[in-house]
Design a protein around this motif. Sequence first.
Motif, short mmCIF file in Angstrom:
data_model
loop_
_atom_site.label_atom_id
_atom_site.label_comp_id
_atom_site.label_asym_id
_atom_site.label_seq_id
_atom_site.Cartn_x
_atom_site.Cartn_y
_atom_site.Cartn_z
N LEU A 1 12.01 5.46 -3.62
CA LEU A 1 11.82 4.74 -4.89
C LEU A 1 10.37 4.29 -5.07
CD1 LEU A 1 15.06 2.55 -4.95
CD2 LEU A 1 14.60 4.63 -6.26
N ASN A 2 9.51 4.78 -4.20
CA ASN A 2 8.07 4.44 -4.22
C ASN A 2 7.82 2.96 -3.95
OD1 ASN A 2 5.54 5.53 -4.26
ND2 ASN A 2 5.26 5.41 -6.48
N ILE A 3 8.71 2.36 -3.14
CA ILE A 3 8.52 0.97 -2.72
C ILE A 3 8.02 1.00 -1.28
CG2 ILE A 3 9.64 -1.25 -2.28
CD1 ILE A 3 11.76 -0.46 -4.37
N PRO A 4 6.78 0.57 -1.05
CA PRO A 4 6.22 0.66 0.31
C PRO A 4 6.75 -0.45 1.21
CG PRO A 4 4.63 -0.37 -1.14
CD PRO A 4 5.80 0.00 -2.01
N GLY A 5 6.77 -0.18 2.49
CA GLY A 5 7.08 -1.22 3.45
C GLY A 5 5.82 -2.00 3.79
N ILE A 6 5.92 -2.84 4.81
CA ILE A 6 4.77 -3.61 5.27
C ILE A 6 4.07 -2.83 6.38
CG2 ILE A 6 4.01 -5.75 6.37
CD1 ILE A 6 6.40 -7.14 5.10
N LEU A 7 2.75 -2.73 6.26
CA LEU A 7 1.94 -2.08 7.28
C LEU A 7 1.54 -3.14 8.30
CD1 LEU A 7 0.49 0.65 7.95
CD2 LEU A 7 -1.51 -0.30 6.81
N TRP A 8 1.92 -2.93 9.56
CA TRP A 8 1.60 -3.86 10.64
C TRP A 8 0.52 -3.24 11.51
CZ3 TRP A 8 3.68 -8.70 10.66
CH2 TRP A 8 4.80 -8.92 9.84
N ILE A 9 -0.62 -3.93 11.61
CA ILE A 9 -1.79 -3.38 12.32
C ILE A 9 -1.98 -4.14 13.63
CG2 ILE A 9 -4.26 -2.90 12.15
CD1 ILE A 9 -3.88 -3.18 9.05
N ASP A 10 -2.08 -3.41 14.70
CA ASP A 10 -2.28 -4.00 16.02
C ASP A 10 -3.78 -4.21 16.27
OD1 ASP A 10 -1.98 -4.84 18.66
OD2 ASP A 10 -2.03 -2.79 19.43
N VAL A 11 -4.17 -5.46 16.50
CA VAL A 11 -5.57 -5.79 16.75
C VAL A 11 -5.66 -6.40 18.16
CG1 VAL A 11 -7.63 -7.00 15.95
CG2 VAL A 11 -5.91 -6.24 14.29
N PRO A 12 -6.00 -5.61 19.16
CA PRO A 12 -6.08 -6.13 20.53
C PRO A 12 -7.26 -7.08 20.70
CG PRO A 12 -6.83 -3.87 20.46
CD PRO A 12 -6.28 -4.16 19.10
N GLU A 13 -7.23 -7.84 21.76
CA GLU A 13 -8.24 -8.86 22.02
C GLU A 13 -9.65 -8.29 22.03
OE1 GLU A 13 -9.43 -12.81 22.70
OE2 GLU A 13 -7.41 -12.03 22.27
N ASP A 14 -9.83 -7.11 22.61
CA ASP A 14 -11.19 -6.57 22.72
C ASP A 14 -11.70 -5.95 21.42
OD1 ASP A 14 -9.35 -4.56 22.93
OD2 ASP A 14 -10.24 -3.60 24.68
N ILE B 1 0.86 -1.19 0.00
CA ILE B 1 0.00 0.00 0.00
C ILE B 1 0.89 1.24 0.00
CG2 ILE B 1 -1.83 1.26 1.20
CD1 ILE B 1 -2.72 -1.43 0.16
N ARG B 2 0.83 2.00 -1.07
CA ARG B 2 1.67 3.20 -1.17
C ARG B 2 1.04 4.41 -0.51
NH1 ARG B 2 3.19 1.92 -7.44
NH2 ARG B 2 5.37 1.27 -7.14
N ASN B 3 -0.26 4.38 -0.30
CA ASN B 3 -0.97 5.55 0.23
C ASN B 3 -0.55 5.88 1.66
OD1 ASN B 3 -2.83 3.88 -1.61
ND2 ASN B 3 -3.84 5.88 -1.63
N ARG B 4 -0.73 7.14 2.00
CA ARG B 4 -0.65 7.53 3.40
C ARG B 4 -1.93 7.06 4.08
NH1 ARG B 4 -2.50 11.52 6.61
NH2 ARG B 4 -3.59 12.56 4.88
N ILE B 5 -1.83 6.56 5.30
CA ILE B 5 -2.97 6.05 6.04
C ILE B 5 -3.58 7.18 6.87
CG2 ILE B 5 -3.77 4.35 7.70
CD1 ILE B 5 -2.66 3.18 5.07
N LYS B 6 -4.88 7.38 6.73
CA LYS B 6 -5.57 8.39 7.53
C LYS B 6 -6.02 7.83 8.88
CE LYS B 6 -8.57 10.98 5.34
NZ LYS B 6 -9.70 11.36 4.46
N LYS B 7 -6.58 6.60 8.86
CA LYS B 7 -7.11 6.05 10.10
C LYS B 7 -7.40 4.57 9.89
CE LYS B 7 -10.87 6.90 13.45
NZ LYS B 7 -12.11 7.68 13.69
N ILE B 8 -7.23 3.78 10.95
CA ILE B 8 -7.57 2.35 10.91
C ILE B 8 -8.44 2.03 12.12
CG2 ILE B 8 -6.69 -0.01 10.91
CD1 ILE B 8 -4.16 0.95 9.61
N THR B 9 -9.55 1.34 11.86
CA THR B 9 -10.47 0.96 12.94
C THR B 9 -10.94 -0.47 12.77
OG1 THR B 9 -12.33 1.87 11.67
CG2 THR B 9 -11.35 3.30 13.35
#
Length: 427
Positions: free
Chosen positions: A384-397, A357-365
């Motif tokens: 070089l327009n090569i994106p990294g990996i986006l790691w999303i934290d999903v807590p138990e609740d 995902i090359r986009n800037r992230i506005k919000k994750i829910t």
Amino acid sequence: MQQWFKDAKLGIFIHWGIYSVYGIAESWSFYNGGISYGDYMKQCEGFTAKNYDPKAWAELYKKAGARYAVLTTKHHDGVALWDTKLNDLSVVHKTPAGRDLIKPWVEAVREQGLKVGLYFSHLDWSHPDYASIYREDERENLANLNRNRFTHPEGEEDFEAWERFLKFHRGQLKELMENFHPDLLWFDGDWEKSADEWRMKELREYLHSFNPNVVLNSRMWGYGDYKTPEQGIPIIRPEGPWEFCVTVNDSWGYQPDDKNYKSVRQIIRMFAECIGMGGNMLLDIGPMEDGSIDPEQEKRLLGLGEWIRRHDEAIYDTEAGLPPGHFYGPSTLSKDKKTLYLFCFDRPYDDVPLKGIRNRIKKITALGSGMELGYKKLGGAPWLNIPGILWIDVPEDAIDKDCTVIKIELDGEIDLYRESGQNIESN
């Protein structure tokens, strides 16, 4: 292809007929010799529909999250669920039900704001003129033909009889179109005769003369509007519009001995995979002969609907999501391509990764709970327009017991990295 169908996502399929009296396979049970034709047809005596409540059925479809429903008007056994004037083989004349079962169903479905689909079998193993000619390839190989009296002519071919059957076939379809005005016709049984013998091109034009917007499924030798893979979910996305039809257990019609039900979570998983590939799911149930719906089947429809209501934003008004390789699961994309939805079936032991995902992230829910989720991007070469990996934290609740949906709001239309990688010569 009508836009409503591509946007519908979920339909409910209903196989209901005299076969629910003994709880045996619809039509195929006598075709394959599991029961005699005469004993199969004796089920007419026990088909009462005494507890049939089409309004309650339609309310159940709505609660399940469906946008359309498809009911069997006539299976291969030839027994019509409406008052056909072309013969007397109908529940109106041959069963204690004694009435048209299609009209009140159509009215109830429309009252719920759903589209009406009618299943119709091209072939008719009860009609005296049906087994009158061979398919062209069969005609060339008669010595090795595996014959069945319901399909193949006894003696010489009778082309006049076939013409009579086509007149009957068109006549019943005319009744369905004029009496019930379906939004969709779900055909079956095209394979026993060729496209030329059925005159499928002519049939398509004939049906459009009643309603140019009627949607036709694929069982028309290439003259339908969409593909209908069944029971085995596609691994590769089908081209064009498509619909996955699948039973809630292993049987299309009501079979009390079939307890091999799919769980709510399994049904949700299949559904998410379908919409993630841009298709619909047509989920089948089989009512009992009296019109009651098995509580186990109702439970699964209601469970699916509860989950859909928590996540409807990720389902309706979306399109197919990410191609393979970006995320380990299905996904959908908003029609403006600015919001991505990830479907997570299992509890993450670590952060959930999203690649390319090359986009800037506005919000994750987490969509169901509305909880905002933390995230970080690691790696890549942004110069070089090569994106990294986006790691999303999903807590138990934040986890949904059936399937967690992660909503990712992007700063514009999604911009995907779809390359095979490269050496980085400047850091």
